[in-house]
Design an enzyme around this catalytic site. Structure first.
Site, PDB file in Angstrom:
ATOM      1  N   GLU A  79       4.803 -11.332 -12.947  1.00 23.58           N
ATOM      2  CA  GLU A  79       4.064 -12.520 -12.517  1.00 23.58           C
ATOM      3  C   GLU A  79       4.692 -13.801 -13.068  1.00 23.58           C
ATOM      4  OE1 GLU A  79       1.127  -9.087 -12.836  1.00 23.58           O
ATOM      5  OE2 GLU A  79       2.744  -9.953 -14.019  1.00 23.58           O
ATOM      6  N   ARG A 127       7.382  -0.072  -7.337  1.00 22.08           N
ATOM      7  CA  ARG A 127       7.112   0.022  -5.905  1.00 22.08           C
ATOM      8  C   ARG A 127       6.551  -1.287  -5.355  1.00 22.08           C
ATOM      9  NH1 ARG A 127       3.063   2.984  -6.215  1.00 22.08           N
ATOM     10  NH2 ARG A 127       4.068   5.044  -6.251  1.00 22.08           N
ATOM     11  N   ASP A 165      -3.770  -7.152  -3.590  1.00 18.58           N
ATOM     12  CA  ASP A 165      -3.686  -5.696  -3.642  1.00 18.58           C
ATOM     13  C   ASP A 165      -4.934  -5.085  -3.020  1.00 18.58           C
ATOM     14  OD1 ASP A 165      -1.284  -5.971  -4.907  1.00 18.58           O
ATOM     15  OD2 ASP A 165      -2.092  -5.704  -6.942  1.00 18.58           O
ATOM     16  N   ARG A 191       6.528  -6.415  -2.020  1.00 22.62           N
ATOM     17  CA  ARG A 191       6.255  -7.855  -1.917  1.00 22.62           C
ATOM     18  C   ARG A 191       7.519  -8.618  -1.540  1.00 22.62           C
ATOM     19  NH1 ARG A 191       3.660  -6.450  -6.840  1.00 22.62           N
ATOM     20  NH2 ARG A 191       1.399  -6.189  -6.568  1.00 22.62           N
ATOM     21  N   ASP A 250      -6.689  -2.521  -3.919  1.00 22.67           N
ATOM     22  CA  ASP A 250      -7.696  -1.951  -4.809  1.00 22.67           C
ATOM     23  C   ASP A 250      -8.507  -3.014  -5.538  1.00 22.67           C
ATOM     24  OD1 ASP A 250      -5.544  -2.813  -6.244  1.00 22.67           O
ATOM     25  OD2 ASP A 250      -5.571  -1.172  -7.697  1.00 22.67           O
ATOM     26  N   THR A 293       0.845  -1.196   0.000  1.00 18.81           N
ATOM     27  CA  THR A 293       0.000   0.000   0.000  1.00 18.81           C
ATOM     28  C   THR A 293       0.876   1.240   0.000  1.00 18.81           C
ATOM     29  OG1 THR A 293      -1.837   1.104   1.110  1.00 18.81           O
ATOM     30  CG2 THR A 293      -0.164   0.093   2.509  1.00 18.81           C
TER      31      THR A 293
END
Length: 407
Positions: A352, A226, A251, A231, A253, A162
């Site tokens: 990913e 970021r 996440d 992570r 959001d 965040t």
């Protein structure tokens, strides 16, 4: 016919006899005594025994001058000795058999039914009924299995990066309320940049979810990287403390269903599922994730030509894995013990797939969640507010509400 009478010799009452008792010369005992001196030793013993028994067991009327209390005491001692010897003698069993027996005594106190009765002075306890003890033992039937095995649930480790922005408080509160409804155990790892703000810590405390508030202190040259470094801070924390559970990157959001978190606990090594998301132009929804045959991954959904070169077409919120892969490589037979981290040296959109390539070798080590991969359990909406500076201290300087009067 003439009768001849023989006169008996007169009895001399004042004569002192050898045994102290006068007796008639014509009595059987006198005859026995008179013939005692001519009898054998066995006869003498029999006479003595007869006198002892007659003196001990036969009651004679007390005479004047005799010691009757001594005779009574002697008889009591004799009877006591005989009773003691008879009581010590085993009847029907040997002494060894008696010692070999086990004796157990169980004293069950009677159950007292305590009742109380009200009177003019209040309540008075009474114990007015006694019933026999009741055996409450329950014999289990062979068909019913009464053994209960408690299997602990797998812990979920939810990692959320965040940063300060206009909708940060809204996103964190929404995700925190969703995690609050998930069955424990669950650990929420929230990572902030540069420092841990008091406002974020207050939101985490109010959610009631077990959390850890971490900080990423890496100097950032590119704002796009970021989340990668945040992570990695969480992955390093899990590896250092050897946290056991299922790691999931959530996440703040995104939108998640509770069914998703329940499905994460079924993952053995690596699980994946399709994620619905809005396209960059926000005018259509696309699906990204695996195509499954049961729980086996047989293909991938993709809608962007620029990402077709990726090995695994998965969104960052579309997979989860066992945390022991990070700190126990021997268990999963990993060829190297190099730490598993996200890479900031690759282009955007390839973080990913490069990360998953460190966890699994191919689709054979993946599990489709849920079976068939036919459900969409989370959405990635890309609700960002560009070019909007977040005010200091989480408080807007101006009141944006406008009250319209009722006409």
């Amino acid at each position: 016919m003439a009768s001849i009478r023989r006169t008996l010799s007169p009895a001399y009452h004042d004569r002192v006899y050898p045994n102290g008792i006068p007796f008639s010369t014509s009595s059987p005992s006198s005859k026995l005594l008179s013939n005692a001196k001519y009898s054998s030793p066995f006869s003498s013993f029999a006479v003595g025994a007869r006198r002892f028994i007659s003196g001990a067991f036969f009651i004679r009327p007390p005479r004047k001058g005799s010691n009757s209390w001594r005779r009574a005491f002697f008889r009591c001692c004799v009877f006591f000795l005989l009773g003691f010897l008879l009581g010590m003698m085993p009847f029907g069993h040997d002494a060894d058999d008696i010692r070999s027996h086990d004796f157990s005594f169980e004293i069950k106190p009677p159950h007292v039914n305590v009742q109380f009765e009200k009177d003019s002075h209040g309540q008075v306890w009474r114990e007015d009924s006694v019933v026999d003890s009741v055996n409450l033992s329950v014999k289990s039937s062979p068909e019913v299995n009464l053994s209960f095995v408690s299997v602990p649930k797998t812990q979920l480790i939810v990692v959320t990066p965040t940063y300060n922005r206009a909708l940060q408080a809204y996103f964190l509160n929404r995700l925190g309320q969703a995690l609050k409804l998930v069955n424990p155990p669950l650990l929420w790892i929230v990572v902030e940049m540069n420092s841990a703000s008091m406002e974020t810590a207050e939101i985490l405390r109010k959610t009631g979810v077990m959390y850890r508030h971490l900080v990423c202190t890496k100097n950032m040259t590119d704002v796009k990287d970021r989340g990668v470094h945040q992570r990695n801070v969480a992955l390093q924390h899990i590896e250092r403390h050897k946290l056991d559970g299922i790691v999931y990157f959530a996440d703040d959001d995104n939108i998640y269903s509770l069914e998703l978190f329940d499905s994460l606990r079924d993952i053995s090594r690596f699980g994946t599922w399709p994620v619905a998301m809005l396209a960059q132009n926000k005018n259509k929804a696309v699906l990204e994730g695996p195509v499954c045959n049961g729980s086996q991954v047989i293909g991938w959904h993709t809608n962007e030509k620029s990402k077709r070169l990726r090995r695994f077409h998965v969104d960052m919120s579309g997979f989860a894995f066992n945390s022991t892969i990070l700190w126990d490589p021997k268990r999963w037979r990993r060829p190297t013990s190099k730490p598993i981290r996200q890479l900031d040296t690759v282009k955007e959109g390839f973080q990913e797939t490069t990360f998953i390539e460190q966890v699994v070798e191919d689709e054979s080590q993946m599990e489709g969640v849920p079976i068939g991969c036919l459900k969409v359990m989370n959405w990635h909406l890309h609700l960002e507010v560009p070019n909007f500076a977040y005010p200091s201290d989480w408080v807007f300087q101006k009141n944006l509400d406008y009250v319209l009067p009722i006409k």
